[in-house]
Design a protein around this motif. Structure first.
Motif, mmCIF file in Angstrom:
data_model
loop_
_atom_site.group_PDB
_atom_site.id
_atom_site.type_symbol
_atom_site.label_atom_id
_atom_site.label_comp_id
_atom_site.label_asym_id
_atom_site.label_seq_id
_atom_site.Cartn_x
_atom_site.Cartn_y
_atom_site.Cartn_z
ATOM 1 N N MET A 1 1.008 -1.448 0.231
ATOM 2 C CA MET A 1 0.046 -0.173 0.120
ATOM 3 C C MET A 1 0.725 1.439 -0.099
ATOM 4 N N HIS A 2 0.480 2.050 -1.123
ATOM 5 C CA HIS A 2 1.104 3.614 -1.249
ATOM 6 C C HIS A 2 0.445 4.533 -0.690
ATOM 7 N N HIS A 3 0.530 5.656 0.382
ATOM 8 C CA HIS A 3 -0.018 6.505 0.626
ATOM 9 C C HIS A 3 1.007 7.956 1.383
ATOM 10 N N GLY A 4 0.765 9.154 0.394
ATOM 11 C CA GLY A 4 1.139 10.548 0.829
ATOM 12 C C GLY A 4 0.354 10.947 1.861
ATOM 13 N N THR A 5 1.613 11.232 2.325
ATOM 14 C CA THR A 5 0.844 12.338 3.744
ATOM 15 C C THR A 5 0.016 13.461 3.788
ATOM 16 N N ALA A 6 0.683 13.845 2.313
ATOM 17 C CA ALA A 6 -0.828 15.376 2.756
ATOM 18 C C ALA A 6 -2.035 15.088 1.058
ATOM 19 N N ASP A 7 -2.162 13.478 1.902
ATOM 20 C CA ASP A 7 -3.415 13.250 0.715
ATOM 21 C C ASP A 7 -4.465 13.733 1.079
ATOM 22 N N LYS A 8 -5.500 14.618 0.565
ATOM 23 C CA LYS A 8 -6.739 15.331 1.450
ATOM 24 C C LYS A 8 -7.807 14.578 1.073
ATOM 25 N N ASP A 37 3.429 13.911 -0.150
ATOM 26 C CA ASP A 37 3.007 13.875 -1.348
ATOM 27 C C ASP A 37 1.100 13.409 -1.051
ATOM 28 N N ASN A 38 0.894 13.623 -2.408
ATOM 29 C CA ASN A 38 -0.249 13.718 -2.539
ATOM 30 C C ASN A 38 -1.704 12.643 -2.642
ATOM 31 N N HIS A 39 -2.733 12.488 -3.072
ATOM 32 C CA HIS A 39 -3.221 11.657 -3.351
ATOM 33 C C HIS A 39 -2.982 10.348 -4.371
ATOM 34 N N ASN A 40 -2.914 11.256 -5.198
ATOM 35 C CA ASN A 40 -2.086 10.895 -6.698
ATOM 36 C C ASN A 40 -0.531 10.281 -6.857
ATOM 37 N N LEU A 41 0.126 11.064 -5.319
ATOM 38 C CA LEU A 41 1.641 10.249 -5.336
ATOM 39 C C LEU A 41 2.741 10.569 -6.491
ATOM 40 N N SER A 42 1.410 12.132 -6.483
ATOM 41 C CA SER A 42 2.727 12.484 -8.389
ATOM 42 C C SER A 42 4.389 12.762 -7.654
ATOM 43 N N GLY A 43 4.304 12.972 -6.682
ATOM 44 C CA GLY A 43 6.241 13.213 -6.536
ATOM 45 C C GLY A 43 6.918 11.742 -6.515
ATOM 46 N N ASN A 44 5.718 10.482 -6.257
ATOM 47 C CA ASN A 44 6.360 9.712 -6.017
ATOM 48 C C ASN A 44 6.334 8.366 -6.329
ATOM 49 N N LEU A 45 5.091 8.789 -7.937
ATOM 50 C CA LEU A 45 5.063 7.546 -8.562
ATOM 51 C C LEU A 45 5.383 6.066 -9.643
ATOM 52 N N GLY A 46 6.507 7.176 -9.676
ATOM 53 C CA GLY A 46 7.194 6.081 -10.596
ATOM 54 C C GLY A 46 7.821 5.361 -9.319
ATOM 55 N N LEU A 47 8.361 5.126 -8.222
ATOM 56 C CA LEU A 47 8.869 4.120 -6.753
ATOM 57 C C LEU A 47 7.466 3.977 -6.667
ATOM 58 N N ALA A 48 6.354 4.307 -6.570
ATOM 59 C CA ALA A 48 5.591 3.201 -5.937
ATOM 60 C C ALA A 48 5.112 2.125 -7.080
ATOM 61 N N LEU A 49 5.061 2.664 -8.420
ATOM 62 C CA LEU A 49 4.615 1.295 -9.210
ATOM 63 C C LEU A 49 5.863 0.535 -9.050
ATOM 64 N N ARG A 50 7.164 1.044 -9.398
ATOM 65 C CA ARG A 50 8.419 -0.171 -9.110
ATOM 66 C C ARG A 50 8.157 -0.832 -7.592
#
Length: 60
Positions: A1-8, A37-50
């Motif tokens: 599971m992946h979660h950004g702490t700034a997810d609104k 990071d936000n709900h879409n993991l915009s800053g870490n999407l590549g890492l989350a997918l890997r």
């Protein structure tokens, strides 16, 4: 599971509770926290997918 702490949209505490429940049920779980990071993991999407691909390769 992946979660950004700034997810609104979904509080980080939801991810923590679900991970705890899955572990208690004996299910494999990896929970990642992305600071600021936000709900879409915009800053870490590549890492989350890997990380997701690696998890599924290990468990499927």
């Amino acid at each position: 599971m992946h979660h950004g702490t700034a997810d609104k949209d979904v509080p980080y505490s939801f991810q923590q509770a679900l991970a705890d429940d899955l572990r208690a049920a004996g299910q494999p779980v990896e929970a990642y926290r992305y600071e600021g990071d936000n709900h879409n993991l915009s800053g870490n999407l590549g890492l989350a997918l890997r990380r997701s691909v690696a998890f599924f390769k290990r468990h499927l």
